[in-house]
Each structure stands twice: as C-alpha cells, then as structure tokens.
Write a protein that holds these residues in place. Structure first.
Motif, PDB file in Angstrom:
ATOM      1  N   ILE A  49      39.849  46.542  34.751  1.00 27.95           N
ATOM      2  CA  ILE A  49      40.655  45.724  33.535  1.00 27.95           C
ATOM      3  C   ILE A  49      41.252  46.524  32.599  1.00 27.95           C
ATOM      4  O   ILE A  49      42.206  45.840  31.813  1.00 27.95           O
ATOM      5  N   THR A  56      42.446  38.187  34.536  1.00 28.72           N
ATOM      6  CA  THR A  56      43.995  38.814  34.677  1.00 28.72           C
ATOM      7  C   THR A  56      44.693  38.566  36.339  1.00 28.72           C
ATOM      8  O   THR A  56      45.525  39.355  36.256  1.00 28.72           O
ATOM      9  N   ARG A  76      42.323  35.884  25.714  1.00 26.33           N
ATOM     10  CA  ARG A  76      41.284  34.652  26.947  1.00 26.33           C
ATOM     11  C   ARG A  76      42.254  33.606  26.824  1.00 26.33           C
ATOM     12  O   ARG A  76      42.792  32.782  28.056  1.00 26.33           O
ATOM     13  N   GLU A 123      45.296  46.519  32.810  1.00 27.98           N
ATOM     14  CA  GLU A 123      45.389  45.472  32.868  1.00 27.98           C
ATOM     15  C   GLU A 123      45.961  44.914  31.942  1.00 27.98           C
ATOM     16  O   GLU A 123      46.904  44.214  31.067  1.00 27.98           O
ATOM     17  N   ILE A 124      44.787  44.919  30.288  1.00 26.76           N
ATOM     18  CA  ILE A 124      44.838  44.019  29.016  1.00 26.76           C
ATOM     19  C   ILE A 124      45.556  44.868  27.915  1.00 26.76           C
ATOM     20  O   ILE A 124      45.575  44.727  27.066  1.00 26.76           O
ATOM     21  N   ARG A 160      48.215  37.956  37.186  1.00 27.05           N
ATOM     22  CA  ARG A 160      48.876  38.441  36.094  1.00 27.05           C
ATOM     23  C   ARG A 160      49.683  39.256  35.781  1.00 27.05           C
ATOM     24  O   ARG A 160      49.506  40.450  35.755  1.00 27.05           O
ATOM     25  N   LEU A 181      45.510  33.795  27.517  1.00 32.05           N
ATOM     26  CA  LEU A 181      46.391  34.421  28.933  1.00 32.05           C
ATOM     27  C   LEU A 181      46.009  32.672  29.729  1.00 32.05           C
ATOM     28  O   LEU A 181      46.551  32.240  31.085  1.00 32.05           O
ATOM     29  N   ILE A 190      50.664  39.077  30.468  1.00 25.30           N
ATOM     30  CA  ILE A 190      49.128  39.787  29.758  1.00 25.30           C
ATOM     31  C   ILE A 190      49.483  40.340  28.334  1.00 25.30           C
ATOM     32  O   ILE A 190      48.727  40.200  27.386  1.00 25.30           O
TER      33      ILE A 190
END
Length: 206
Positions: free
Chosen positions: A114, A180, A199, A117-118, A183, A202, A188
């Motif tokens: 994660i 995620t 949160r 990804e963020i 996505r 998204l 993101i």
C-alpha cells in the motif's frame, strides 16, 4: 501502517515462539517443531494474502482479518491465565496459528503493497524507503522489548497489550486507509492532493 505491522505483535510471536511455548508447558522439542509450523503458516498466509489483496481489496482484507488477529491474540492471553488446565496446550497452539495466519493475511501482505500506491510520485522513492525503515525500526523495538514486557506485566498482560494494539490498528484502517484496488496511481495522487480525506476523496472518485 508500517508501525502497526510490527506493533500488532507478529515478530514478537515469530521470534519468541519457542520461549512462549516452553512457558506454556511444552517440551523444548515440541516448541521448536511448532516454530517450524509457524514458518509454514507464514508461507500460507503470504500466498493467501497475495490472492486476497487483489480479489477483495487491500482495505477489506485488513478489515476482515485483523479482527480475527486481535481476537486470537486475546485468546492467547487468556490461555496463559489457565495455569494447569488440560485444554491450555491446545488453546495456545490454536490461537498462535490463527493469529499468525490472520495477521499474515490481513497486515503483512498489505503493508508492503500500500505504501508505494498511496505516496505521490515526487516523493515515492524516499518515502517508501522511510516506510521500510519504519517497519524494521518498529521490528527492532518489539524485538528488544518483548521479553522485558513479559517480565513487567506477565505473559497474559503482554498478549492483551498486543490485542489492544490490533484493535487500534483496525480503528486506524477503518478511519484512514483508502481502498486502492484497481485504482490508477494517477487517480490516487489526484485524490491525495485534493482537499479533505484521502480515503473519502478516493471513494468518491469515479
């Protein structure tokens, strides 16, 4: 997330499983063999988690399995209050394996995925390195404090403490961690830069 991946107790169990089992009345040979079983359980958890994060999503994987992880840790604490009970051995082994499986699926399979990804592209490299440093820094903290905590508050108290940290992790995931799965990184990053909660941003982005 990096901190909770260790504060929920996974490596306290992995590192000190033979000691924990010996304290529960198992012979040393049984304790060592069970340690091998824990390693096998981590492999199963890794494979299952790799499938789950794409099948049901990162956030849902954590919210499904971390409550079971916390419950298993609490049961492990209760088992150490059952001094001399014939059922204690089986409860300890079962709770130990359930905890390893659920924490491995719900947290350990997600934490490495994660962060990249963020994180925004501009800081993704150094920030991912910082997340990795946090994982191993908190791992070191758990490694050097686990036995001291057991000596200070007892075995049952230590496992109840880790169970409480599992609960805090669940609350954090529920309030802060976005989903995620499927996505694009560009979506993101736009949600991260927009005002308000990542949160919620998204979740409302088509």
């Amino acid at each position: 997330m990096a901190a909770f991946s260790q504060l929920t107790g996974i490596n306290a169990i992995v590192y000190y499983a033979p000691t924990i089992l010996s304290d529960a009345g198992f012979g040393e040979s049984v304790a060592l063999v069970t340690g091998i079983g824990i390693g096998a359980m981590l492999v199963v958890a890794g494979i299952t988690g790799a499938i789950a994060v794409d099948a049901i999503g990162r956030r849902r994987t954590m919210l499904w399995f971390m409550p079971l992880s916390g419950l298993a840790m609490a049961v492990l604490g209760l088992a150490f209050l059952m001094n001399g009970s014939p059922a204690q051995h089986w409860i300890v082994i079962t709770a130990l394996f359930v905890y390893i499986l659920c924490n491995g699926i719900g947290m350990q399979s997600v934490v490495w995925l994660i962060a990249p990804e963020i994180l925004p592209l501009g800081v993704r490299g150094p920030a991912t390195s910082l997340a990795t440093l946090s994982v191993w820094g908190f791992d070191l903290l758990i490694a050097v404090t686990a036995l001291s905590t057991i000596n200070a508050v007892g075995r049952a108290g230590t496992f109840f403490l880790y169970a409480a940290l599992n609960v805090l992790c669940i609350v954090f995931v529920a309030l802060k961690v976005p989903e995620t799965r499927n996505r694009p990184l560009e979506d993101i990053e736009r949600a991260l830069r927009a005002p308000g909660s990542l949160r919620r941003n998204l979740a409302t982005t088509p």
